[in-house]
Design a protein around this motif. Structure first.
Motif, PDB file in Angstrom:
ATOM      1  N   PRO A 232       0.941  -1.192   0.015  1.00 50.15           N
ATOM      2  CA  PRO A 232      -0.090   0.057  -0.037  1.00 50.15           C
ATOM      3  C   PRO A 232       0.845   1.361   0.007  1.00 50.15           C
ATOM      4  O   PRO A 232       2.129   1.468   0.530  1.00 50.15           O
ATOM      5  CB  PRO A 232      -0.769   0.082   1.254  1.00 50.15           C
ATOM      6  CG  PRO A 232       0.124  -0.743   2.292  1.00 50.15           C
ATOM      7  CD  PRO A 232       1.093  -1.931   1.188  1.00 50.15           C
ATOM      8  N   PHE A 233       0.539   2.394  -0.869  1.00 49.88           N
ATOM      9  CA  PHE A 233       1.056   3.587  -0.823  1.00 49.88           C
ATOM     10  C   PHE A 233       0.076   4.699  -0.586  1.00 49.88           C
ATOM     11  O   PHE A 233      -0.951   4.741  -1.357  1.00 49.88           O
ATOM     12  CB  PHE A 233       1.849   3.758  -2.018  1.00 49.88           C
ATOM     13  CG  PHE A 233       2.951   2.713  -2.318  1.00 49.88           C
ATOM     14  CD1 PHE A 233       4.178   2.961  -1.781  1.00 49.88           C
ATOM     15  CD2 PHE A 233       2.765   1.763  -3.003  1.00 49.88           C
ATOM     16  CE1 PHE A 233       5.113   2.220  -2.235  1.00 49.88           C
ATOM     17  CE2 PHE A 233       3.604   0.701  -3.443  1.00 49.88           C
ATOM     18  CZ  PHE A 233       4.799   0.857  -2.727  1.00 49.88           C
ATOM     19  N   TYR A 234       0.074   5.602   0.414  1.00 53.73           N
ATOM     20  CA  TYR A 234      -0.764   6.536   0.676  1.00 53.73           C
ATOM     21  C   TYR A 234      -0.264   7.873   0.398  1.00 53.73           C
ATOM     22  O   TYR A 234       0.854   8.223   0.751  1.00 53.73           O
ATOM     23  CB  TYR A 234      -1.209   6.322   2.001  1.00 53.73           C
ATOM     24  CG  TYR A 234      -2.431   7.488   2.597  1.00 53.73           C
ATOM     25  CD1 TYR A 234      -3.435   7.193   2.029  1.00 53.73           C
ATOM     26  CD2 TYR A 234      -1.935   8.461   3.434  1.00 53.73           C
ATOM     27  CE1 TYR A 234      -4.551   8.201   2.122  1.00 53.73           C
ATOM     28  CE2 TYR A 234      -2.880   9.259   3.869  1.00 53.73           C
ATOM     29  CZ  TYR A 234      -4.201   9.334   3.215  1.00 53.73           C
ATOM     30  OH  TYR A 234      -5.255  10.308   3.672  1.00 53.73           O
ATOM     31  N   ASP A 235      -1.196   8.744  -0.423  1.00 52.91           N
ATOM     32  CA  ASP A 235      -0.765  10.176  -0.697  1.00 52.91           C
ATOM     33  C   ASP A 235      -1.667  11.156   0.516  1.00 52.91           C
ATOM     34  O   ASP A 235      -2.904  11.100   0.015  1.00 52.91           O
ATOM     35  CB  ASP A 235      -0.997  10.345  -1.951  1.00 52.91           C
ATOM     36  CG  ASP A 235      -0.553  11.637  -2.366  1.00 52.91           C
ATOM     37  OD1 ASP A 235       0.048  12.504  -1.492  1.00 52.91           O
ATOM     38  OD2 ASP A 235      -0.679  12.132  -3.502  1.00 52.91           O
ATOM     39  N   TYR A 242      -3.008   3.582  -2.902  1.00 57.30           N
ATOM     40  CA  TYR A 242      -2.716   2.763  -4.064  1.00 57.30           C
ATOM     41  C   TYR A 242      -2.089   1.548  -3.596  1.00 57.30           C
ATOM     42  O   TYR A 242      -1.442   1.333  -2.506  1.00 57.30           O
ATOM     43  CB  TYR A 242      -1.643   3.533  -4.951  1.00 57.30           C
ATOM     44  CG  TYR A 242      -1.993   4.680  -5.272  1.00 57.30           C
ATOM     45  CD1 TYR A 242      -2.426   5.119  -6.803  1.00 57.30           C
ATOM     46  CD2 TYR A 242      -1.572   5.908  -4.753  1.00 57.30           C
ATOM     47  CE1 TYR A 242      -2.678   6.519  -7.262  1.00 57.30           C
ATOM     48  CE2 TYR A 242      -1.819   7.103  -5.231  1.00 57.30           C
ATOM     49  CZ  TYR A 242      -2.325   7.577  -6.415  1.00 57.30           C
ATOM     50  OH  TYR A 242      -2.457   8.625  -6.759  1.00 57.30           O
ATOM     51  N   LEU A 243      -2.910   0.439  -4.075  1.00 56.00           N
ATOM     52  CA  LEU A 243      -2.482  -0.963  -3.785  1.00 56.00           C
ATOM     53  C   LEU A 243      -2.008  -1.733  -4.793  1.00 56.00           C
ATOM     54  O   LEU A 243      -2.530  -1.796  -5.683  1.00 56.00           O
ATOM     55  CB  LEU A 243      -4.035  -1.520  -3.336  1.00 56.00           C
ATOM     56  CG  LEU A 243      -4.704  -1.007  -2.221  1.00 56.00           C
ATOM     57  CD1 LEU A 243      -5.999  -2.040  -1.795  1.00 56.00           C
ATOM     58  CD2 LEU A 243      -3.822  -0.880  -1.043  1.00 56.00           C
ATOM     59  N   CYS A 244      -0.864  -2.063  -4.593  1.00 52.82           N
ATOM     60  CA  CYS A 244       0.005  -3.104  -5.715  1.00 52.82           C
ATOM     61  C   CYS A 244       0.198  -4.311  -5.031  1.00 52.82           C
ATOM     62  O   CYS A 244       0.988  -4.470  -3.967  1.00 52.82           O
ATOM     63  CB  CYS A 244       1.335  -2.113  -6.026  1.00 52.82           C
ATOM     64  SG  CYS A 244       1.037  -0.478  -6.519  1.00 52.82           S
ATOM     65  N   GLY A 245      -0.044  -5.044  -5.851  1.00 48.48           N
ATOM     66  CA  GLY A 245       0.033  -6.486  -5.434  1.00 48.48           C
ATOM     67  C   GLY A 245       1.386  -7.190  -6.049  1.00 48.48           C
ATOM     68  O   GLY A 245       1.576  -7.235  -7.366  1.00 48.48           O
ATOM     69  N   LYS A 246       2.255  -7.898  -5.166  1.00 43.54           N
ATOM     70  CA  LYS A 246       3.329  -8.531  -5.793  1.00 43.54           C
ATOM     71  C   LYS A 246       2.998  -9.735  -6.630  1.00 43.54           C
ATOM     72  O   LYS A 246       2.114 -10.777  -6.068  1.00 43.54           O
ATOM     73  CB  LYS A 246       4.326  -9.061  -4.607  1.00 43.54           C
ATOM     74  CG  LYS A 246       5.553  -8.046  -4.229  1.00 43.54           C
ATOM     75  CD  LYS A 246       6.488  -8.774  -3.385  1.00 43.54           C
ATOM     76  CE  LYS A 246       7.901  -7.725  -3.460  1.00 43.54           C
ATOM     77  NZ  LYS A 246       8.869  -8.563  -2.576  1.00 43.54           N
ATOM     78  N   GLY A 247       3.510  -9.940  -7.739  1.00 42.91           N
ATOM     79  CA  GLY A 247       3.005 -11.269  -8.662  1.00 42.91           C
ATOM     80  C   GLY A 247       1.875 -10.490  -9.267  1.00 42.91           C
ATOM     81  O   GLY A 247       1.499 -11.535 -10.214  1.00 42.91           O
TER      82      GLY A 247
END
Length: 581
Positions: A232-235, A242-247
């Motif tokens: 997760p990355f929060y601005d 923003y949610l980025c899944g590994k794979g």
């Protein structure tokens, strides 16, 4: 009939776009370590990526402008003895980065603005305090030189990087492995997640858990059925997570509001290849002229691809509603002030005129009685500055062995009246082809054999013999060893190999046999086979000397053999074995 009302939001049309191929970073061997970190860290000046490295851990640091294919010999940041698990840039100094490794240490590095010629191997400071691998790093958002680390020993340690000291240690708060740690806006509280599926809010200065009993979530969003780890990355400026899944190959982003239902789905950016890691650019590193609100650096197997999140606007003017004042590089507190209980919000800057990175600032580390606290335990300097003045007494150089034979005199060499030639031995080799055909090499040491035969022929013709050898005598080969000159062993005081049993009828050779044998004992290496070093440095009669004797001699490995070779040359000249050119 009810009408559906569309929610008003300036971020409702945010879209993602991958950069062009010439703006990506290619040919980067991204690390394959099975760890849940992002493997990437970025700031307005540099891009850091954990890469594969043999014999330890390493990561590469690239200037943002250095796009395209990266040279395979590009300098790395190496120093860990085990794989690097996490890296994080200092928010108050764009040239300082911290790395955590499987070797239980944390290292803080100073990255120069220029591209280094060699790999960076000396950190500013090495922090040791964990008993197991360290996998999480996080800098304090407002206090200078305060770094948090969490390891596999379920311990959170807060360091003062400026002095190398441990400020706080949170030992008995997590019964299992810590998955993630995050500071709040002013750095007064910590939020941690653990393998026991519990979210904890911790006050680190009081050393207690403020809250951990959350009955039910405010909002629940079902993502997918993938078992990959979410990054997760929060601005905080735009309130978008923003949610980025590994794979996974997609980035989902949501807007957070204060009214129910609190979480609003915006859109999904999808690509073809899955991501192995992700880097998130701080707000001060974005291009405000293109209405960028976020920029990601997606890690593939062999490259890093920038992904830009943009709000479509027709005007080229600065958008005040998209870019409020954002945290800048100046710290609001010192480490001692924060430890004493003070709190302060980040120092904000405006992006109206764009962000200009400050000049290079060096991180200085000062120690406070480090020898009284902990003595050094090994060659690695623990919790010590690399620029600290050290007084080292130089070691005395070992005495050089005397390579001169104890009994061999130093006669005056006999010089030939024939004109010199730049390649006398090669010319003699050409002249001696009929004789040399008998000892033509049948092994890989062809150059050595040619030199031996040429040296023998020159010594044979320049010794002024009174008689000639018979055609059946040993020429270039030994009667006892089929390998030829310089191989095998011979008894002392026997005729030199290649000269035949009658020594060529030269009385000078007969009378100086003992001196010649001592000469041979100096020039001949052990085992009878000249080493490659001899083959490169020997030229002329001394090549014949090395192939004629039998007594082993081992010179000092650090000594050059110039003195020995000069003595060989002089002794051979004194025996009448001078070249005719």
């Amino acid at each position: 009939m009810s009408r559906r009302v569309v929610r008003q939001s300036k971020f409702r049309h945010v879209f993602g776009q991958a950069a062009k191929a010439d703006q990506a970073y290619e040919d980067i061997r991204v690390s394959k370590v099975t760890w849940d970190s992002a493997f990437c860290a970025v700031n307005p000046k540099f891009l850091a990526i954990i890469v594969e490295a043999g014999g330890g851990g390493a990561f590469i640091v690239l200037p943002l402008a250095k796009t395209g294919r990266v040279d395979k010999n590009y300098p790395l940041v190496t120093g860990h003895t085990a794989p690097v698990l996490d890296i994080d840039w200092c928010p108050h100094n764009d040239n300082v980065i911290a790395s955590a490794s499987d070797d239980t240490t944390i290292m803080v590095w100073q990255i120069p603005d220029y591209t280094p010629v060699r790999s960076i191997t000396e950190p500013i400071i090495t922090l040791e305090g964990h008993s197991k691998r360290v996998g999480i790093l996080s800098w304090h958002p407002t206090a200078r030189n305060v770094l948090l680390s969490a390891g596999g020993d379920n311990v959170i340690i807060i360091w003062n990087v400026g002095t190398g000291e441990v400020l706080l240690s949170l030992d008995d708060m997590h019964p299992d492995v810590i998955h993630s740690v995050c500071w709040n806006t002013n750095g007064s509280l910590l939020a941690t997640t653990c393998k026991d599926k519990t979210l904890r809010i911790i006050d680190p200065r009081k050393g207690q858990v403020v809250a951990n009993n959350f009955e039910e979530p405010v909002a629940l969003q079902e993502m997918d059925t993938s078992n990959g780890v979410l990054l997760p990355f929060y601005d905080p400026d735009s309130s978008i997570v923003y949610l980025c899944g590994k794979g996974d190959s997609s980035i989902r982003y949501f807007e957070i509001t204060e009214e129910p239902p609190f979480v609003h789905y915006l859109n999904t950016f999808s690509s073809k290849e899955p991501q192995r890691g992700m880097g998130f650019m701080p707000k001060r590193g974005l291009d405000v002229s293109k209405c960028e609100i976020a920029r990601f650096y997606k890690l593939h197997e062999r490259k890093c691809e920038p992904i830009v999140m943009t709000v479509p606007r027709k005007s080229d003017l600065f958008q005040d509603d998209l870019y409020p004042d954002t945290p800048g590089p100046e710290p609001a507190l010192e480490a001692d002030e924060w430890l004493s209980g003070q709190d302060a919000d980040p120092v904000l800057i405006s992006l109206r005129d764009g962000y200009v990175p400050p000049k290079h600032r060096e991180l200085r580390v000062t120690k406070r009685n480090i020898l009284d606290v902990r003595p050094p335990s090994g060659p690695r300097r623990s919790q010590s500055a690399s620029n600290a003045p050290l007084s080292v007494r130089p070691r005395a150089a070992p005495p050089r062995p005397n390579l001169q034979p104890p009994t061999a005199p130093r006669p005056t060499p006999l010089r030939s009246s024939a004109p010199r030639s730049s390649t006398p031995w090669r010319r003699c080799w050409r002249r001696s082809r009929p004789c040399a055909s008998r000892c033509r090499p049948r092994s890989s040491a062809s150059r050595l054999w040619r030199t031996c035969c040429a040296s023998w022929w020159t010594a044979r013709t320049s010794a002024a013999p009174t008689g000639r050898s018979k055609p059946g005598s040993t020429v270039g080969r030994s009667a006892s060893t089929p390998e030829g000159p310089g191989f095998g062993s011979r008894a002392p005081h026997s005729a030199p190999l290649g000269l035949g049993g009658d020594w060529g009828g030269n009385s000078a050779l007969r009378g100086r046999s003992g001196q010649l044998q001592r000469l041979v004992s100096v020039c001949r290496p052990p085992g009878g086979v000249p080493r490659p070093g001899f083959r490169q440095e020997l030229a002329g009669p001394q090549q014949w000397c090395c192939t004629a004797g039998s007594v082993p001699f081992v010179p000092h490995p650090g000594q050059r053999k110039c003195l020995v070779l000069a003595q060989c040359l002089e002794m051979v000249g004194s025996l009448g074995l001078t070249s005719k050119g």
